[in-house]
Design a protein around this motif. Structure first.
Motif, mmCIF file in Angstrom:
data_model
loop_
_atom_site.group_PDB
_atom_site.id
_atom_site.type_symbol
_atom_site.label_atom_id
_atom_site.label_comp_id
_atom_site.label_asym_id
_atom_site.label_seq_id
_atom_site.Cartn_x
_atom_site.Cartn_y
_atom_site.Cartn_z
ATOM 1 N N UNK A 52 43.789 34.265 21.594
ATOM 2 C CA UNK A 52 44.219 32.900 21.903
ATOM 3 C C UNK A 52 45.132 32.851 23.118
ATOM 4 N N UNK A 53 46.114 33.738 23.175
ATOM 5 C CA UNK A 53 47.124 33.641 24.222
ATOM 6 C C UNK A 53 46.723 34.326 25.516
ATOM 7 N N UNK A 54 45.744 35.224 25.475
ATOM 8 C CA UNK A 54 45.276 35.836 26.715
ATOM 9 C C UNK A 54 44.662 34.795 27.644
ATOM 10 N N UNK A 55 44.095 33.737 27.059
ATOM 11 C CA UNK A 55 43.483 32.687 27.868
ATOM 12 C C UNK A 55 44.522 31.971 28.732
ATOM 13 N N UNK A 56 45.785 31.937 28.257
ATOM 14 C CA UNK A 56 46.873 31.342 29.021
ATOM 15 C C UNK A 56 47.559 32.390 29.887
ATOM 16 N N UNK A 57 47.739 33.595 29.305
ATOM 17 C CA UNK A 57 48.458 34.658 30.007
ATOM 18 C C UNK A 57 47.760 35.067 31.301
ATOM 19 N N UNK A 58 46.432 35.086 31.302
ATOM 20 C CA UNK A 58 45.705 35.511 32.491
ATOM 21 C C UNK A 58 45.966 34.647 33.711
ATOM 22 N N UNK A 59 45.682 33.345 33.628
ATOM 23 C CA UNK A 59 45.954 32.488 34.783
ATOM 24 C C UNK A 59 47.427 32.473 35.183
ATOM 25 N N UNK A 60 48.341 32.487 34.202
ATOM 26 C CA UNK A 60 49.757 32.518 34.530
ATOM 27 C C UNK A 60 50.123 33.773 35.321
ATOM 28 N N UNK A 61 49.585 34.906 34.877
ATOM 29 C CA UNK A 61 49.949 36.171 35.521
ATOM 30 C C UNK A 61 49.432 36.250 36.953
ATOM 31 N N UNK A 62 48.346 35.529 37.257
ATOM 32 C CA UNK A 62 47.843 35.520 38.625
ATOM 33 C C UNK A 62 48.771 34.770 39.569
ATOM 34 N N UNK A 63 49.716 33.999 39.018
ATOM 35 C CA UNK A 63 50.671 33.283 39.851
ATOM 36 C C UNK A 63 52.076 33.852 39.780
ATOM 37 N N UNK A 64 52.284 34.914 39.014
ATOM 38 C CA UNK A 64 53.601 35.532 38.843
ATOM 39 C C UNK A 64 53.569 36.982 39.308
ATOM 40 N N UNK A 65 54.727 37.586 39.344
ATOM 41 C CA UNK A 65 54.843 39.014 39.625
ATOM 42 C C UNK A 65 54.338 39.784 38.396
#
Length: 398
Positions: free
Chosen positions: A53-66
């Motif tokens: 469930x949370x990987x779907x959010x974590x992936x796009x977020x991580x592409x915009x963070x360090x």
């Protein structure tokens, strides 16, 4: 092996150990919490559900963070959630803590896969994927059995040890991994869910992820109940199950280290097709073998083949679009753990309904056969398919 690659190996080792630890402990925890076989699979499924469930959010977020900061935060939370599992007093508290561990891992481990193409030259990427995957293999060869042996004294001990190790790795990440800011993935879509648009538009990407789901559905359905089946069929203890898995994990380790050489020799299509066909035969034969030695031998083949093709699958998926590696890596892991959740649940029902492993083995064989057909239809297995598709995806970025 340089320091960064060794660290990535260890991260996948502890995450893999935590992921698979429940499998050999199911008989013990089933008695501890007084739950049915059908429900017991959810102790592994809860982790997978949180991750999916949370990987779907974590992936796009991580592409915009360090990515480095995301990796550290994920490992710290993963450590805390895993330690809490050792204090579980019921099925539902274990379910909650396993779910939280999965959520934490969804932010940590995909960063490893996404960081590899940014930190290693093109001619070293396949080898880096293989060595990192070997961390998962070693978690099966050593981590899970060690956890099983620790559990002989007290079932909580493995969770405490893994949690402490994860915290140490978070500290090492801070010193060893450089900053991995989003500028390294220039050209990625700016919106959170816009990063999924190039993948959704691509027929090759859709097919590849569906095939990956089908493969992992069958794979983890079979793996979840290996400990229970060996205990029921041959009457061996939890500690003895750990000894068997040491043997099996060594096959996975060999396959992981040899993956790049095998793919270079036979190309991705022949490697994938031959490997999946061999797995189908093995899972059809496995439930009917009369001796533990024969079962261990067939499982050794299965684990070696899995170790060979997992880096191939991850490499193909990551190569679909270099601009959104974090999104692809997290989506791949989300798909895998979603398949794990569904596979564990269905396997539990089949195991209880048909009183054994034969129906689970058949379901795994059918799932893997369907996976191969979808992989072939998607075009991702073509020798030049992934690079061409990557260019197509980049031209369609939102």
């Amino acid at each position: 092996m340089n320091k960064r690659l060794a660290l990535f190996f260890l991260i996948m080792f502890v995450v893999g150990t935590d992921t698979f630890l429940i499998s050999p402990l199911i008989p013990t925890l089933q008695k501890q919490f007084h739950i049915s076989t059908e429900l017991s699979g959810w102790m592994m499924g809860a982790y997978a559900l949180g991750y999916a469930l949370f990987a779907l959010i974590a992936g796009p977020l991580s592409d915009g963070w360090d990515r480095k900061k995301v990796m550290i935060a994920g490992m710290v939370c993963f450590s805390a959630a895993t330690i809490l599992c050792g204090f579980a007093t019921s099925f539902w508290t274990m379910f909650l803590f396993r779910f939280l561990a999965g959520v934490s891992a969804a932010f940590a481990s995909p960063q490893v896969w996404a960081a590899i193409p940014a930190l290693f030259p093109p001619n070293k990427i396949a080898k880096a994927f293989g060595i990192t995957t070997a961390g998962l293999a070693v978690s099966q060869a050593l981590g899970v059995p060690i956890g099983s042996w620790l559990a002989v004294t007290n079932w909580s001990y493995p969770f405490f040890v893994i949690g402490a190790g994860s915290l140490l790795l978070a500290l090492l990440i801070a010193f060893i991994v450089p900053e991995l800011k989003p500028a390294q993935d220039a050209g990625a879509p700016s919106s959170l869910f816009g990063r999924y648009v190039p993948l959704i538009k691509s027929g090759t990407a859709r097919g590849a992820f569906l095939a990956y789901f089908l493969f992992q559905f069958g794979n983890f359905a079979a793996f979840t109940f290996i400990g229970k089946w060996l205990t029921d069929r041959f009457g061996i203890s939890v500690g003895a199950v750990g000894g068997v898995i040491v043997f099996l994990g060594l096959g996975n380790l060999v396959g992981s280290f040899g993956s790049a050489a095998i793919i270079n020799k036979f190309n991705r299509f022949n490697t994938m097709a031959g490997a999946i066909l061999l797995l189908i035969v093995c899972f059809l034969v496995l439930p009917h073998l009369p001796a533990l030695a024969a079962v261990a031998a067939v499982y050794l083949i299965i684990f070696a083949v899995l170790g060979t093709i997992f880096p191939l699958m991850m490499g193909m998926l990551i190569s679909l679009n270099p601009a959104v590696r974090g999104t692809i890596s997290s989506l791949a892991n989300s798909v895998m753990y979603g398949a794990t959740t569904a596979g564990a649940w269905v396997a539990g029902l089949l195991y209880a309904l048909f009183n054994g492993f034969a129906a689970v083995g058949l379901m795994t064989a059918v799932s893997m056969g369907a996976s191969l057909l979808v992989f072939m239809a998607s075009g991702v297995l073509a020798v030049q398919g992934a690079p061409k598709e990557a260019a197509k995806l980049n031209n369609n970025k939102a």
